[in-house]
Design an enzyme around this catalytic site. Structure first.
Site, mmCIF file in Angstrom:
data_model
loop_
_atom_site.group_PDB
_atom_site.id
_atom_site.type_symbol
_atom_site.label_atom_id
_atom_site.label_comp_id
_atom_site.label_asym_id
_atom_site.label_seq_id
_atom_site.Cartn_x
_atom_site.Cartn_y
_atom_site.Cartn_z
ATOM 1 N NE ARG A 3 -2.625 0.660 3.492
ATOM 2 C CZ ARG A 3 -2.051 1.507 4.346
ATOM 3 N NH1 ARG A 3 -1.876 2.768 4.029
ATOM 4 N NH2 ARG A 3 -1.655 1.084 5.535
ATOM 5 C CE LYS B 147 -10.830 0.251 -20.067
ATOM 6 N NZ LYS B 147 -11.195 1.630 -19.891
ATOM 7 C CE1 TYR C 299 -14.530 4.362 -19.310
ATOM 8 C CE2 TYR C 299 -14.231 5.167 -17.069
ATOM 9 C CZ TYR C 299 -14.499 4.138 -17.950
ATOM 10 O OH TYR C 299 -14.734 2.880 -17.464
HETATM 11 C C1 LIG Z 1 -11.622 2.375 -18.889
HETATM 12 C C2 LIG Z 1 -11.265 3.807 -18.855
HETATM 13 C C3 LIG Z 1 -11.055 4.472 -17.637
HETATM 14 C C4 LIG Z 1 -11.254 3.799 -16.294
HETATM 15 O O1 LIG Z 1 -10.387 2.758 -16.101
HETATM 16 P P1 LIG Z 1 -10.705 1.481 -15.128
HETATM 17 O O2 LIG Z 1 -9.460 0.694 -15.222
HETATM 18 O O3 LIG Z 1 -11.928 0.822 -15.671
HETATM 19 O O4 LIG Z 1 -10.966 2.039 -13.775
HETATM 20 C C5 LIG Z 1 -10.688 5.804 -17.684
HETATM 21 N N1 LIG Z 1 -10.557 6.454 -18.857
HETATM 22 C C6 LIG Z 1 -10.759 5.845 -20.039
HETATM 23 C C7 LIG Z 1 -10.582 6.622 -21.294
HETATM 24 C C8 LIG Z 1 -11.116 4.510 -20.085
HETATM 25 O O5 LIG Z 1 -11.324 3.922 -21.266
#
Ligand SMILES: *Cc1c(COP(=O)(O)O)cnc(C)c1O
Length: 375
Positions: free
Chosen positions: A44, A195, A98
């Site tokens: 952490r 992503k 987002y």
């Molecule tokens: C998915 C996404 C997020 C959030 O990410 P998580 O890992 O789901 O919390 C933020 N910004 C964009 C552009 C995204 O595609």
């Protein structure tokens, strides 16, 4: 070791001193000795070895000094925002955020006594007009979701720095392969590592990249909020990032070919892809992006999109993005399902649009799948 592919493969790798293995060992301990060292290692505290591998890699890939790895993109965004925004402060956000970020600011900031403005169109005059005496940050996201809108990064960074305000970008859609906002003067770069960095639709993580000073500030709050990532997921993410360049370059190539195919198709009304000359943001995208990315949205003429998607054999209809598999989703049924008619109209989103996250399959096969679904 200055170029990106090499950084992806090698930078930050932990030495296996015991056996000479070529990949980083995994250190899953949550308990570490303190007698013979000044380091107080604890997950952490964001300082265990496997976390630091990713932080070193991302800082280097984004031409920045330091990074902080968190357990999701939203952990990265919320911890960063609340580092700079205190009671009585004001923030400026671009249009087309987002969905999770939009919900976070809409539902939570007021509870902390923080004011904000979401501007109505992302030209620089609107950013300038929205800045007030108590504005601490300006926050952008380019290319944006789902219409791949382009915001001028350098113009926003210059405006922020001339006013002594921190500039923040969500760089998720571009990935560090296609866009390095620090080079254009941005102070803080955020990625949902869920992503493109993860890239296989099986890891949830987030990362913030900036100067040592800013990362330390965010880390101090992060330790209290507790959004760190475990060592085993860190290792999986390290493994993923090794192929980031080859994956994203293939995705860039595939997406350009699919965008051009769709643009010519008689049942398609419009294609939103920053690599097409017909796209509103093409000229700016060409200046600030190294590649145009693996995301596109297309709008069909009056056909039933549910029937259309059910015909896919290769492509799957699912949420999220950035993986090696090609997937599609309808924004009105997924990311933007909570918006009312007026809000959708304001965002330019309608039920004839399908967002596509292009994978690394052979592009001929992806196109064949789209073609047969149109029939
Ligand atoms: C998915 C996404 C997020 C959030 O990410 P998580 O890992 O789901 O919390 C933020 N910004 C964009 C552009 C995204 O595609």
């Amino acid at each position: 070791m200055a170029l990106k592919s090499t950084i992806c493969v090698h930078h930050g790798t932990l030495k296996d001193k015991e056996y000479g293995g070529v990949v980083s060992p995994i250190y899953p301990s949550t308990s570490y000795g303190y007698l013979d060292t000044e380091d107080r290692l604890y997950p952490r505290y964001f300082n265990i070895p496997n976390q630091e591998v990713i932080e070193k890699k991302l800082a280097k890939l984004e031409n920045a000094e330091a990074a902080l790895l968190l357990s999701s993109g939203m952990a990265a965004i919320s911890t960063t925002l609340l580092t700079f925004l205190k009671k009585g402060d004001h923030a400026v956000f671009q249009k087309g955020l987002y969905g999770g970020t939009f919900n976070l600011i809409g539902k939570e900031l007021e509870n902390f006594g923080i004011e904000y403005t979401v501007i109505q169109s992302n030209n620089i005059e609107n950013f300038e007009k929205a800045i007030k005496a108590n504005t601490q940050i300006v926050y952008i996201e380019t290319p944006s979701n789902p219409l791949l809108g382009i915001t001028n990064i350098k113009a926003v960074a210059n405006l922020a720095s001339s006013k002594g305000i921190i500039s923040i970008i969500d760089n998720t859609f571009a990935s560090p392969v296609n866009q390095n906002p620090v080079d254009h003067g941005i102070n803080v770069v955020i990625h949902s590592a869920t992503k493109y960095l993860g890239g296989h639709s099986d890891i949830c993580a987030g990362i913030v990249v900036s100067s040592h000073k800013i990362i330390n500030q965010i880390k101090n709050l992060g330790v209290n909020f507790g959004g760190s990532l475990n060592a085993i997921t860190c290792y999986l993410l390290e493994r993923s990032i090794k192929t980031l360049m080859v994956r994203v370059e293939k995705q860039n190539q595939n997406t350009k070919i699919i965008a051009e195919f769709l643009e010519k198709h008689s049942l398609v009304r419009k294609v939103f892809y920053p690599g097409l000359e017909s796209h509103e943001g093409y000229d700016i995208a060409k200046k600030q992006m190294k590649g145009f990315g693996g995301m596109l949205t297309f709008e069909v003429k009056e056909i039933d999109l549910v029937m259309f998607q059910k015909k896919f054999k290769l492509i799957s209809s699912s949420m999220s993005l950035g993986g090696v598999d090609t997937i599609v989703c309808a924004p009105t049924k997924t990311s933007h399902r909570n918006l009312n008619k007026e809000e959708l109209l304001n965002e330019g989103i309608n039920e004839f649009q399908l967002r596509m996250s292009v994978g690394i399959e052979d592009v001929e096969d992806i196109i064949l799948d789209i073609e047969q679904a149109f029939k």
